[in-house]
Scaffold this motif. Structure first.
Motif, short mmCIF file in Angstrom:
data_model
loop_
_atom_site.label_atom_id
_atom_site.label_comp_id
_atom_site.label_asym_id
_atom_site.label_seq_id
_atom_site.Cartn_x
_atom_site.Cartn_y
_atom_site.Cartn_z
N GLU A 115 0.81 -1.22 0.00
CA GLU A 115 0.00 0.00 0.00
C GLU A 115 0.84 1.27 0.00
OE1 GLU A 115 0.73 -1.69 3.96
OE2 GLU A 115 -0.38 -2.51 2.28
N LYS A 116 2.13 1.18 0.35
CA LYS A 116 3.03 2.33 0.32
C LYS A 116 3.71 2.49 -1.03
CE LYS A 116 4.32 1.42 5.10
NZ LYS A 116 5.46 1.03 5.94
N GLY A 117 3.43 1.55 -1.96
CA GLY A 117 4.06 1.61 -3.27
C GLY A 117 5.43 0.94 -3.31
N GLU A 118 5.81 0.29 -2.21
CA GLU A 118 7.11 -0.40 -2.15
C GLU A 118 7.00 -1.77 -2.82
OE1 GLU A 118 8.48 1.28 2.22
OE2 GLU A 118 7.14 -0.43 2.10
N THR A 119 8.07 -2.18 -3.48
CA THR A 119 8.09 -3.49 -4.12
C THR A 119 8.08 -4.58 -3.06
OG1 THR A 119 9.42 -2.57 -5.91
CG2 THR A 119 9.36 -4.96 -5.74
N ILE A 120 7.27 -5.61 -3.28
CA ILE A 120 7.23 -6.77 -2.39
C ILE A 120 7.50 -8.02 -3.22
CG2 ILE A 120 5.68 -5.69 -0.71
CD1 ILE A 120 3.35 -7.23 -2.00
N SER A 121 7.48 -9.17 -2.60
CA SER A 121 7.74 -10.43 -3.30
C SER A 121 6.86 -10.52 -4.54
CB SER A 121 7.45 -11.62 -2.40
OG SER A 121 8.28 -11.60 -1.27
N PRO A 122 7.43 -10.99 -5.66
CA PRO A 122 6.64 -11.09 -6.89
C PRO A 122 5.52 -12.12 -6.75
CG PRO A 122 8.79 -12.10 -7.18
CD PRO A 122 8.79 -11.45 -5.83
#
Length: 143
Positions: A14-21
């Motif tokens: 929700e913060k726009g940070e990349t997470i695990s694909p």
């Protein structure tokens, strides 16, 4: 064992940070036990039986069907690393199609899996068939 890669999608929190694909929504990522699920239950203390047991025919048929449909098949077993070679040979001998083999799953059952991804669990009760959707109560973290 297959080496093909699936198209992973970049995902963001929700913060726009990349997470695990993530895999595409149409692809399921199956983690499947071996002993007592795709063949007779063989304890680590009896490794001589690991190479001679027969697979459950319905398990072989359904798992290879899922693989051919593009789903990810990973075997997740309580067998230890010392049993990897005999396990891989057995899977190959019986023509199981799969992507990965994870060893050293905790023994004892009654698992409680906590993850930041959606986890669905299906208890094996003696026969592999196509999956159907049912609704059951689950435990969740208190808000």
């Amino acid at each position: 064992m297959a080496t093909e890669n699936h198209q992973l999608h970049t995902a963001f929190n929700e913060k726009g940070e990349t997470i695990s694909p993530l895999l595409p929504e149409t692809v399921k990522n199956f983690l499947i036990d071996i002993d007592g699920t795709i063949c007779d239950d063989i304890p680590n203390e009896e490794p001589e039986r690991m190479g001679t047991t027969l697979p459950y025919p319905d398990a072989l048929k359904i798992l290879n069907k899922w693989y051919d449909e593009g789903h990810v098949i990973t075997f997740f077993t309580s067998r230890t690393e010392e049993h990897r070679e005999i396990t891989e040979e057995w899977l190959k001998k019986h023509n199981f199609k799969y992507h990965a083999l994870l060893m050293n799953k905790p023994r004892g059952g009654n698992y409680h899996w906590i993850d930041n991804h959606i986890v669905k669990a299906t208890r094996f009760k003696g026969k592999f068939t196509d999956l159907v959707v049912q609704t059951h109560e689950i435990e969740v973290f208190k808000e």
